[in-house]
Design a protein around this motif. Structure first.
Motif, short mmCIF file in Angstrom:
data_model
loop_
_atom_site.label_atom_id
_atom_site.label_comp_id
_atom_site.label_asym_id
_atom_site.label_seq_id
_atom_site.Cartn_x
_atom_site.Cartn_y
_atom_site.Cartn_z
N THR A 84 73.05 67.12 67.50
CA THR A 84 72.14 68.13 68.05
C THR A 84 72.08 68.04 69.58
O THR A 84 71.71 69.00 70.25
CB THR A 84 70.72 67.96 67.48
N PHE A 85 72.43 66.88 70.13
CA PHE A 85 72.50 66.71 71.58
C PHE A 85 73.72 65.87 71.96
O PHE A 85 74.68 66.36 72.50
CB PHE A 85 71.22 66.08 72.13
N CYS A 86 73.70 64.59 71.71
CA CYS A 86 74.75 63.60 71.99
C CYS A 86 74.49 62.89 73.30
O CYS A 86 75.09 63.18 74.35
CB CYS A 86 76.15 64.19 71.97
N GLN A 87 73.58 61.93 73.24
CA GLN A 87 73.17 61.18 74.42
C GLN A 87 74.32 60.38 75.03
O GLN A 87 74.40 60.24 76.25
CB GLN A 87 72.01 60.25 74.05
N THR A 88 75.22 59.85 74.20
CA THR A 88 76.30 59.04 74.75
C THR A 88 77.24 59.86 75.64
O THR A 88 77.86 59.31 76.56
CB THR A 88 77.11 58.34 73.65
N VAL A 89 77.34 61.15 75.38
CA VAL A 89 78.15 62.00 76.27
C VAL A 89 77.52 62.03 77.67
O VAL A 89 78.22 61.91 78.68
CB VAL A 89 78.29 63.42 75.69
N GLN A 90 76.19 62.17 77.73
CA GLN A 90 75.53 62.16 79.04
C GLN A 90 75.68 60.82 79.73
O GLN A 90 75.88 60.75 80.95
CB GLN A 90 74.04 62.50 78.89
N GLU A 91 75.58 59.74 78.98
CA GLU A 91 75.73 58.41 79.58
C GLU A 91 77.15 58.21 80.11
O GLU A 91 77.35 57.60 81.16
CB GLU A 91 75.35 57.35 78.56
N ALA A 92 78.13 58.75 79.39
CA ALA A 92 79.51 58.68 79.86
C ALA A 92 79.68 59.48 81.15
O ALA A 92 80.34 59.03 82.10
CB ALA A 92 80.46 59.20 78.78
N MET A 93 79.11 60.66 81.20
CA MET A 93 79.20 61.49 82.40
C MET A 93 78.52 60.81 83.58
O MET A 93 79.04 60.80 84.71
CB MET A 93 78.61 62.87 82.13
N ALA A 94 77.35 60.21 83.33
CA ALA A 94 76.67 59.48 84.39
C ALA A 94 77.52 58.31 84.89
O ALA A 94 77.44 57.92 86.06
CB ALA A 94 75.32 58.97 83.90
N SER A 95 78.36 57.76 83.99
CA SER A 95 79.24 56.65 84.35
C SER A 95 80.51 57.11 85.03
O SER A 95 81.37 56.28 85.35
CB SER A 95 79.59 55.86 83.08
N GLY A 96 80.65 58.42 85.26
CA GLY A 96 81.81 58.95 85.97
C GLY A 96 83.05 59.09 85.11
O GLY A 96 84.17 59.03 85.62
N LEU A 97 82.87 59.33 83.80
CA LEU A 97 84.00 59.44 82.89
C LEU A 97 84.28 60.88 82.48
O LEU A 97 83.34 61.66 82.27
CB LEU A 97 83.73 58.63 81.62
N PRO A 98 85.56 61.22 82.30
CA PRO A 98 85.88 62.48 81.63
C PRO A 98 85.57 62.32 80.14
O PRO A 98 85.69 61.23 79.59
CB PRO A 98 87.39 62.62 81.86
N GLY A 114 85.60 63.17 86.04
CA GLY A 114 84.54 62.17 86.09
C GLY A 114 83.58 62.41 87.24
O GLY A 114 82.36 62.28 87.08
N ARG A 115 84.11 62.75 88.42
CA ARG A 115 83.24 63.03 89.57
C ARG A 115 82.35 64.24 89.30
O ARG A 115 81.14 64.22 89.60
CB ARG A 115 84.08 63.27 90.82
#
Length: 375
Positions: free
Chosen positions: A278-292, A340-341
């Motif tokens: 319904t959201f996917c928090q780990t995707v946001q954490e990955a983006m915050a970590s600078g990952l594609p 990532g940026r």
């Protein structure tokens, strides 16, 4: 404002519902409000301390879900009504209501209190995964529970559409925040990278529960790519079968906090495979970590991943498309870095403080609506 948060899960459990409930309680306390949490009791685990919650936590007796002991289901208890009454609540916040939340809803109705229900779990998708059927029954349950609330908050535009199409009234969008101070690219650890990929392979990471609905086996094709190392972080009932299906992957088990943030930042690509988010928090954490990010073009990731700018969206359940997306990013370091940026820039303003203030606005609107009706 006195708020009772009735949640189906709370730390030390590690999942999206528990994390969001904890962040909500922290924000309420930080803004000078008075929260109380009601949650199922957790099984004691050696070496896993009880969470340092920012408010009192009332634990309700619970039992492990058969076949999935990491999930506990609350038993009938008078503690819910007693706790809500004693707290003199202004608002009852129901986090992913299904069992304990239904009791919280009943107590709120009996006491004449406004209830805000937060939709977080795709129960219909889970029914399809675990039972092969039962979606209609799951939606009837969701519709009944959420229709009793003054307002339902959905975390993504896809979730809003699903709820409205299935007859749930009074639905509004409320996304999730991300800790951009904890999750950041600067934590990239070259020593850890050498340990995970001693031959300099591109590291493709998955973080989340290891359960059937997460479809982690879709990474099998990526495991077979040259110069690619798949790293899996998490635990759950599918761990044994996944170790067999992905024999070349590195399994790190459950990781949390700063340790998890260091691991995230040390990946080259983040791949999420579950189509029922319904959201996917780990995707946001990955983006915050600078990952594609590579994720299914379904549910929450549709709001989070800008295809061709912050990552790649692939058809759900398609192992070949997952493999091809991994191969494309593994072969193009410049593209990975650009995605990532942009991803990091995209989530900079999505802090839990900003999202928490939006929640307070929802509470205030619900209270005003109740007052207007009473007048």
């Amino acid at each position: 404002m006195r708020v009772v948060i009735v949640t189906e899960s709370f730390p030390p459990d590690v999942n999206g519902v528990a994390h969001c409930a904890l962040q909500t309680a922290r924000h309420l306390a930080a803004r000078g409000h008075d929260p109380l949490v009601i949650a199922p009791a957790t099984a004691p685990v050696a070496g896993r301390p009880e969470t340092d919650a920012p408010c009192p936590v009332v634990r309700v007796p619970s039992l492990p879900l058969p076949g999935y002991p990491q999930v506990r289901v609350a038993l009938p208890s008078r503690r819910v009504a007693a706790a809500v009454t004693a707290h003199r609540a202004d608002v009852v916040h129901l986090a992913s209501p299904f069992v304990l939340g239904v009791r919280g809803m009943a107590v709120a109705a009996r006491l004449g209190l406004p209830a805000v229900a937060v939709y977080q779990t795709d129960l219909a998708g889970y029914a399809r995964t675990y039972m092969g059927a039962g979606e209609a029954t799951a939606w009837r349950r969701i519709r009944t529970v959420h229709s009793a609330a003054d307002r339902t908050l959905a975390p993504s535009s896809a979730a809003v559409r699903d709820l409205e199409e299935h007859g749930v009234p009074r639905v509004r969008l409320w996304p999730r925040g991300v800790d951009t101070a904890r999750f950041r690219p600067q934590l990239r650890d070259e020593a850890l990278r050498r340990e995970l990929a001693p031959n300099g392979e591109t590291i493709v990471g998955y973080v989340g529960r290891l359960a059937p609905e997460k479809c982690v086996e879709l990474l099998e094709g990526a495991c077979g790519l040259p110069n690619v190392r798949v790293v899996v972080v998490g635990d759950g009932p599918s761990e044994a079968s996944l170790r067999t299906a992905l024999p070349d992957a590195v399994f790190l088990g459950r990781r949390t906090g700063d340790d998890l943030a260091r691991i995230f930042a040390s990946f080259d690509v983040f791949a999420h495979t579950g189509p029922y988010e319904t959201f996917c928090q780990t995707v946001q954490e990955a983006m915050a970590s600078g990952l594609p990010v590579i994720a299914p073009a379904a549910g929450g990731p549709l709001d989070l991943v800008d295809h061709g700018r912050t990552g790649l969206l692939v058809p759900p359940h398609d192992a070949r498309e997952v493999r091809d997306a991994v191969a494309a990013l593994a072969a193009d370091p410049a593209r990975r870095q650009a995605y990532g940026r942009t991803g990091r820039d995209t989530v900079e303003g999505r802090t839990w403080a900003a999202v928490g203030d939006q929640l307070l606005d929802h509470y205030a609107e619900v209270l005003r609506e109740r007052t207007a009706v009473a007048a």
